[in-house]
Design a protein around this motif. Structure first.
Motif: not given
Length: 109
Positions: A58-59, A65-66, A72-73
Motif C-alpha cells: 500500500a505504501c 501514485s504521488l 504530470q503537474g
C-alpha cells in the motif's frame, strides 16, 4: 465483456495469491524502526507478516501514485492554460461576430 475477461484473468489469480500469502504468513514477526537497537520496545511492534507485506504494498502504491501525479503537474498546468486560451478566443469571436457563422470561412472537402 472485456472487463469480465480482465477480472477473471488478472484479478482472480492475484486475489487467490494474496489470500494464500495471508494464510501462510500469520505468525507475528518483530518490526522495528531502530536498526541499531532492535530490542527497544518503544520502536518495536509484533505484527503478522502478511500485514507488513500489505502495508509495504500500500505504501509503495501511494508513493508511486504521488510521484506520478507530481511529475504530470506541468502537463495539467499546460492543459489548464490552453483551456483558458480557448475560452478567451471563443469569447472574443462571439463578441466580435454576433452572427455566429458569418466570420467562419467555408472549407472544401
Amino acid at each position: 465483456m472485456l472487463n469480465r475477461v480482465v477480472l477473471i484473468i488478472v484479478v482472480v489469480p492475484v486475489a487467490v495469491a494474496l489470500i494464500a500469502l495471508a494464510v501462510a504468513n500469520r505468525a507475528p514477526v518483530a518490526f522495528t524502526l531502530d536498526p541499531f537497537n532492535p530490542g527497544n520496545p518503544a520502536l518495536t511492534t509484533a505484527l503478522p507478516l502478511f500485514v507488513l507485506l500489505f502495508l509495504a504494498l500500500a505504501c509503495g502504491m501511494i508513493i508511486g501514485s504521488l510521484v506520478t501525479w507530481l511529475r504530470q503537474g506541468r502537463y495539467r498546468r499546460e492543459a489548464r492554460a490552453k483551456s483558458k486560451e480557448v475560452q478567451n478566443l471563443l469569447r472574443q469571436t462571439s463578441q466580435s461576430a454576433p452572427d455566429a457563422g458569418a466570420g467562419v470561412p467555408a472549407t472544401r472537402a
